[in-house]
Write an enzyme that holds these catalytic residues in place. Sequence first.
Site, PDB file in Angstrom:
ATOM      1  N   CYS A 245       0.862  -1.184   0.000  1.00  0.00           N
ATOM      2  CA  CYS A 245       0.000   0.000   0.000  1.00  0.00           C
ATOM      3  C   CYS A 245       0.898   1.234   0.000  1.00  0.00           C
ATOM      4  CB  CYS A 245      -0.889  -0.025   1.234  1.00  0.00           C
ATOM      5  SG  CYS A 245      -1.743   1.535   1.472  1.00  0.00           S
TER       6      CYS A 245
ATOM      7  N   GLU B   8       9.880  -1.393 -11.018  1.00  0.00           N
ATOM      8  CA  GLU B   8       8.657  -1.426 -11.829  1.00  0.00           C
ATOM      9  C   GLU B   8       7.402  -1.050 -11.040  1.00  0.00           C
ATOM     10  OE1 GLU B   8       8.658  -5.294 -13.753  1.00  0.00           O
ATOM     11  OE2 GLU B   8      10.136  -4.620 -15.225  1.00  0.00           O
TER      12      GLU B   8
ATOM     13  N   CYS C  63      -4.108   0.439  -5.116  1.00  0.00           N
ATOM     14  CA  CYS C  63      -4.556  -0.075  -3.814  1.00  0.00           C
ATOM     15  C   CYS C  63      -5.891   0.584  -3.474  1.00  0.00           C
ATOM     16  CB  CYS C  63      -3.525   0.225  -2.741  1.00  0.00           C
ATOM     17  SG  CYS C  63      -4.019  -0.338  -1.102  1.00  0.00           S
TER      18      CYS C  63
ATOM     19  N   GLU D  34      16.674  -2.941 -18.094  1.00  0.00           N
ATOM     20  CA  GLU D  34      16.542  -4.401 -18.219  1.00  0.00           C
ATOM     21  C   GLU D  34      16.284  -4.755 -19.675  1.00  0.00           C
ATOM     22  OE1 GLU D  34      13.531  -6.276 -15.824  1.00  0.00           O
ATOM     23  OE2 GLU D  34      14.064  -5.145 -14.023  1.00  0.00           O
TER      24      GLU D  34
ATOM     25  N   HIS E 234      14.605 -17.713 -16.930  1.00  0.00           N
ATOM     26  CA  HIS E 234      14.733 -16.451 -17.675  1.00  0.00           C
ATOM     27  C   HIS E 234      16.182 -16.272 -18.130  1.00  0.00           C
ATOM     28  CE1 HIS E 234      14.593 -12.172 -18.623  1.00  0.00           C
ATOM     29  NE2 HIS E 234      13.285 -12.210 -18.528  1.00  0.00           N
TER      30      HIS E 234
END
Length: 672
Positions: A120, A155, A160, A312, A363
């Site tokens: 939150c 990211e 909320c 990234e 990955h």
Amino acid sequence: MRFPPIVPGFSQLIHGGDYNPDQWMDMEVWKEDMRIAKAMGINSLSVGIFSWTALEPREGEYSFGWLDTILDMMAAQGMKAMLATPSGARPAWLSQKYPEVLRVSEDGLRNQHGGRHNHCLSSPVYREKVQKINTLLAERYKDHPALGAWHISNEYGGECFCPLCQERFRQWLQRKYDSLDALNHAWWTAFWSHTYTDWSQIEAPSRRGETSVHGQKLDWKRFTTEQFIDFYRAETEPLKRITPNVPCTTNLMGTYPGIDYFALAKALDFASWDNYPQWTGYTKDDVPLAAETAFKHDLMRGVKQRPFFLMESCPSATNWRPYARLHRPGVHILQSLQAVGHGADSVQYFQFRKSRGSSEKLHGAVVDHVGHEHTRVNEEIARLGSMLQGLSGVVGQDTPAKAALLYDWQNAWALNDAQGLNNVDKKYFDTVMDHYRALWSQGVQLDILSEDADLAGYDLVVAPMLYMVREGLGQRLRAFVEAGGTLMSTFGSGYVDENDLCYLGGFPGPLRATLGIWCEEIDVLLPGESNEILYHGQRYRLFDYAEQLHLEGAVSLAEYRKDFYAGKPALTVNALGKGRAYFLAGRLEDGFMRAFYQDLLAEAGIERFELPYGCSLALRGEGEEEYAFLLNFAAEACKVNLSGVDALSGERLEAVELEGHGVRVLKRLKRG
Ligand SMILES: [Zn+2]
């Protein structure tokens, strides 16, 4: 112009990636990691991104020793750390002791502990705990030679719906509107008896409650963006205080719809983003995806109007894609230099060492499970590493753009929420890409700007589907055209103001006089249907939308050829002051877009290049410091009739031969 390097005093292109040494906690592994990093030409690692439990295993009990060691090892080989704050994921003890830190979903249910990015943003406890750990990190490493930049959280995203956030939403609305009358008018709440008579009645829009008041939904999205900005400011307060010269960023996600990145970027010292295109290699045409990826790089450069970091990317298979396909040989270098060509001062990966367990274990990474660097992927990473070293003159170089394209989150929110037009897909992004692709394929350098940007210095402004025209933009576009600029506008523009209230008195609202047209109605074509227009004697297909225009000073350049509106204008131009304003009434096939822009660029005096299909040209710097990135996204070889000097080998080239997925970077590019 040339900007100073993002990491102060570090004038190389950054090459590296996310590194999770706390998943290993083994000196032998770490030593091997450093050795492989050096062999790959890696000069930076992003550390600590999800390390909260490793740093604070129990409340108030800290363990920084492992991070001290890693940073010392990095400093010993001259590497820079993107040192993360750990707020992207939290320890189990924190969720257990303080359940208020857990996010509440749209359905009103509080999440359980798990995953990441699920805190939150309003929780005073979460903010306090984040500030505490961030303060300790800043104090401990403020003078560490490896500290290059702060990587804030990871990211940012989501929403909320807890009582704390609902209350902050109400407070934000009170500050914005001051009176309930103003709010009720802006939200047009007389509709369906939605008028609010007390601030306490207002809740966040949700599928359990309000879904029909567009102004309210728009404000909730703006508020959510403000929440992230406010949280970011709270997170970075100790960093800014203790390490004022270390730049801060958080990694963005291209066109992620949940946050207005133009607004968030104002708080960042520099932009960075995560790029994961799903290249197919051979079986499918990757050229439209190459244009889309170029657009996203330009957008990420656009949010700060200066070079950014590619924080990234994946050197091989992206594990969360529906089909975790390998990059074909050459594609890793191609996608990396595409980013640099479009303004990135780094090529960074997720991830450096592949996880052994959990959801990211498959990955792509620099260090694979095999544990050494003698792999196909490593061969390409090492080659890229040495290319990046040879291109350090690119660092800080600006992109010289005389054309701008407006892309706007608030516009997308309002347009996509509208009931009407095409309710399956408004095609905003597709329309933006129609225009971008036509320019990108001709080597035109473009800046991507929001509706609020300064337009001075541009010769061409392309504004596709500008459904929402906020206060002042109409006048600024008019002044831009009157002063000699060329404006390109399209169907679906000038419908609503910043509150999502329709403009009265005829569309396209504040653009009507500038474009010299009145749009009476808009037809929506069904999937598979098309109309057509003639342009220079050539027939082109028109699809998706057909705006119905009246000329009010503009001249028609092409007309619809079918349906009850055959013969009515579909492409217009209005001469105004020293400039011109064009309007395109529907979506047109690529052949038309290319032909039309070729004419428009000649008229506006903007440089274009003749490039083979699939080949793009990205420029950075000017004069002797100009770098020209020639990138071939087709699987077949091509020849480009441009001459210059290879920036890496120094070889003089009279024409450039590119293999399938090949790249060349030239200096002293010869025009004409
Ligand atoms: Zn909340």
